[in-house]
Design a protein around this motif. Structure first.
Motif, PDB file in Angstrom:
ATOM      1  N   THR A  37       0.841  -1.203   0.000  1.00 27.57           N
ATOM      2  CA  THR A  37       0.000   0.000   0.000  1.00 27.57           C
ATOM      3  C   THR A  37       0.876   1.252   0.000  1.00 27.57           C
ATOM      4  O   THR A  37       0.364   2.360   0.069  1.00 27.57           O
ATOM      5  N   VAL A  42       6.152   1.038  -4.655  1.00 28.20           N
ATOM      6  CA  VAL A  42       5.794   0.953  -6.075  1.00 28.20           C
ATOM      7  C   VAL A  42       6.864   1.657  -6.915  1.00 28.20           C
ATOM      8  O   VAL A  42       7.312   1.134  -7.939  1.00 28.20           O
ATOM      9  N   ASN A  61       1.633  -3.927 -12.741  1.00 28.66           N
ATOM     10  CA  ASN A  61       1.178  -3.277 -11.517  1.00 28.66           C
ATOM     11  C   ASN A  61      -0.349  -3.257 -11.554  1.00 28.66           C
ATOM     12  O   ASN A  61      -0.936  -2.583 -12.385  1.00 28.66           O
ATOM     13  N   TYR A  62      -0.988  -4.038 -10.682  1.00 29.40           N
ATOM     14  CA  TYR A  62      -2.445  -4.132 -10.660  1.00 29.40           C
ATOM     15  C   TYR A  62      -3.012  -3.426  -9.431  1.00 29.40           C
ATOM     16  O   TYR A  62      -2.431  -3.489  -8.352  1.00 29.40           O
ATOM     17  N   ASP A  63      -4.185  -2.824  -9.597  1.00 28.42           N
ATOM     18  CA  ASP A  63      -4.965  -2.382  -8.443  1.00 28.42           C
ATOM     19  C   ASP A  63      -5.683  -3.594  -7.878  1.00 28.42           C
ATOM     20  O   ASP A  63      -6.331  -4.347  -8.624  1.00 28.42           O
ATOM     21  N   LYS A 181      -7.296  -0.188  -0.762  1.00 29.30           N
ATOM     22  CA  LYS A 181      -6.679  -0.503  -2.051  1.00 29.30           C
ATOM     23  C   LYS A 181      -5.188  -0.745  -1.879  1.00 29.30           C
ATOM     24  O   LYS A 181      -4.533  -0.129  -1.034  1.00 29.30           O
ATOM     25  N   ASN A 183      -1.455  -2.296  -4.251  1.00 26.74           N
ATOM     26  CA  ASN A 183      -0.864  -2.600  -5.556  1.00 26.74           C
ATOM     27  C   ASN A 183      -0.271  -3.994  -5.503  1.00 26.74           C
ATOM     28  O   ASN A 183       0.415  -4.349  -4.541  1.00 26.74           O
ATOM     29  N   LEU A 185       2.385  -6.168  -7.527  1.00 26.87           N
ATOM     30  CA  LEU A 185       3.478  -5.966  -8.474  1.00 26.87           C
ATOM     31  C   LEU A 185       4.090  -7.315  -8.816  1.00 26.87           C
ATOM     32  O   LEU A 185       4.402  -8.107  -7.923  1.00 26.87           O
TER      33      LEU A 185
END
Length: 201
Positions: A37, A42, A61-63, A181, A183, A185
């Motif tokens: 987070t 990131v 890189n996805y949410d 939310k 990420n 990776l």
């Protein structure tokens, strides 16, 4: 008897390990997967990918949205702490391999109101196509989904991983925006994951 059981257990473990390795050969599963987070982490992944040239590929890189205590299957609460929902448009765009085992094998993604779950989750929780799942968002609203596919998912090839991922349609993002939310990776580095992971850390 004990020696026989140990031998059988060893054979089963080696055989299943070899099967998994062949099934998810090459780039069909990431060598490194990170969940964070922290925007600085990131950025570090981005810098790492750019600095490694051809040594690192398939950076994604996805949410993802945390649903650990907000998810239930057939009105039974989910007990997996590392649980996330991933909105997507097309399984081919994922860095991991997702193959539909039960359900419409021609579908590229779940339709609105539908959810895909891994076969490991389905087996563990006795879930089948047509069953119901619910996500409670941070506003206390309940969104119901129909399980439309059971998938073999290279990110969840074993329950020992401790990671539960479910997939919904990208258009469901509005129902998820209030959830925490993160990420996810992923990248490939041709078997140098130990060295690369140490560098990242």
């Amino acid at each position: 008897i004990a020696i026989c059981m140990i031998c059988v257990g060893t054979v089963v473990t080696i055989t299943s390990g070899n099967f998994s390795a062949q099934y998810y050969d090459g780039d069909e599963t990431p060598d490194i997967l990170g969940i964070t987070t922290n925007a600085k982490v990131v950025d570090k992944f981005d810098e790492f990918y750019k600095s490694k040239g051809n040594e690192v590929r398939n950076y994604n890189n996805y949410d993802i949205f945390s649903i650990s205590t907000n998810l239930s299957f057939n009105n039974k609460n989910n007990d997996a702490l590392m649980s996330f929902v991933i909105p997507m448009d097309d399984k081919a765009e994922l860095s991991n391999k997702v193959v539909i085992k039960d359900g419409d094998k021609d579908e590229k993604a779940p339709k609105e109101g539908e959810m895909w779950i891994s076969s490991t989750t389905a087996n563990l929780k006795d879930i089948k196509v047509g069953d119901k799942a619910k996500i409670i968002n941070e506003n206390g609203e309940t969104v119901e989904y129909k399980i439309s596919a059971i998938v073999n998912d290279s990110n969840q090839s074993s329950t020992a991983i401790g990671l539960l991922l479910v997939y919904v349609n990208e258009k469901e993002r509005n129902n998820l925006d209030s959830l925490p939310k993160a990420n996810m990776l992923t990248l490939n580095c041709d078997g140098k994951s130990d060295v690369m992971t140490n560098e990242l850390i």
